[in-house]
Design an enzyme around this catalytic site. Structure first.
Site, PDB file in Angstrom:
ATOM      1  N   ASP A  66       0.848  -1.186   0.000  1.00  0.00           N
ATOM      2  CA  ASP A  66       0.000   0.000   0.000  1.00  0.00           C
ATOM      3  C   ASP A  66       0.884   1.236   0.000  1.00  0.00           C
ATOM      4  OD1 ASP A  66       0.853  -0.232   2.653  1.00  0.00           O
ATOM      5  OD2 ASP A  66      -1.069   0.340   3.501  1.00  0.00           O
ATOM      6  N   TYR A  68       2.876   4.840   0.751  1.00  0.00           N
ATOM      7  CA  TYR A  68       3.518   5.429   1.927  1.00  0.00           C
ATOM      8  C   TYR A  68       2.464   6.210   2.708  1.00  0.00           C
ATOM      9  CZ  TYR A  68       7.846   4.483  -0.674  1.00  0.00           C
ATOM     10  OH  TYR A  68       8.876   3.876  -1.357  1.00  0.00           O
ATOM     11  N   PHE A  79       6.324   2.151  -4.507  1.00  0.00           N
ATOM     12  CA  PHE A  79       7.703   2.394  -4.083  1.00  0.00           C
ATOM     13  C   PHE A  79       8.220   3.785  -4.457  1.00  0.00           C
ATOM     14  CE2 PHE A  79       7.387  -2.242  -4.703  1.00  0.00           C
ATOM     15  CZ  PHE A  79       7.658  -2.662  -3.408  1.00  0.00           C
ATOM     16  N   HIS A 191      11.229  -8.904   0.403  1.00  0.00           N
ATOM     17  CA  HIS A 191      10.832  -7.501   0.227  1.00  0.00           C
ATOM     18  C   HIS A 191      12.018  -6.591   0.563  1.00  0.00           C
ATOM     19  CE1 HIS A 191       8.625  -3.735   0.929  1.00  0.00           C
ATOM     20  NE2 HIS A 191       7.663  -4.277   0.190  1.00  0.00           N
TER      21      HIS A 191
END
Length: 225
Positions: A66, A68, A79, A191
């Protein structure tokens, strides 16, 4: 509600999705959320990714979780963030790996729009979030929306490279309906968050993506842009 001046290839997708009961309910919920809370990204950026690339041009898919949840960071691309912000930890780790992998310094450009324009579809499975409340819009319908987006892309493209960072991305991928996804074109790793960077480090996803693009006859990505 959201600005949907998307590329023309997405028209059929949005015409169909707007008729879905889950989507209608989600939009009604988000209308209230934007009126009563601080929500990221700005409503005009929620569908930004669909304005940057045609579905037929997508060769690579990278799935985020999801946006920031801190002010000013989220810009509608997984990202990615605006260049006037301090680099978030996950993005810093992505750029560290890019530097190690291909000797590319991307630390002065935090906006990944140019990657998307080249066919790297950086989509968050959950596309909105309350300020300071990570995963606050989980299970309101975004995950179902994202799966439908990816199924639509898979129908448009015979060969898609999936780059799966972390278990959340892998779950979304495993839920996709179309079974002609080429597993040989899938890249998996941990991740890039600080919690799992030690496992993400040395995974070299950028060179692997370009190698696979060349194998299927597509142009490699200019990761320095």
């Amino acid at each position: 509600m959201f600005l949907e001046n998307y590329k023309s290839g997405w028209q059929d997708f949005f015409e169909d999705i707007k008729k879905e009961p889950f989507y209608i309910e989600m939009m009604e919920f988000l209308q209230k959320e934007y009126e009563t809370h601080v929500i990221f990204p700005k409503f005009e950026d929620v569908f930004k990714i669909f304005r940057l690339v045609e579905p037929e041009e997508i060769g690579v898919i990278i799935i985020g979780q999801d946006p920031y949840h801190k002010k000013g960071l989220a810009n509608g691309i997984a990202f990615s963030c605006s260049n006037d912000q301090k680099i978030p930890p996950s993005l810093r780790n992505i750029f560290k790996e890019l530097n190690d992998d291909l000797n590319i310094d991307h630390f002065q450009n935090l906006d990944l729009s140019n990657w998307v324009s080249q066919g790297v579809f950086l989509i968050n499975a959950i596309m909105t979030v309350r300020s300071g409340e990570p995963a606050s819009h989980k299970n309101i319908g975004w995950e179902h929306f994202t799966e439908k987006v990816l199924d639509f892309i898979n129908k448009k493209n015979e060969k898609i490279i999936y780059c799966l960072w972390g278990n959340f991305a892998k779950r979304i991928y495993n839920n996709l309906r179309y079974n002609f996804i080429n597993k040989d074109l899938t890249i998996s790793s941990a991740h890039p968050s600080p919690f799992s960077y030690h496992l993400f480090k040395n995974s070299r996803p950028f060179s692997k993506i370009n190698e696979k693009l060349c194998v299927i006859g597509k142009e490699p990505i200019s990761w320095d842009k």
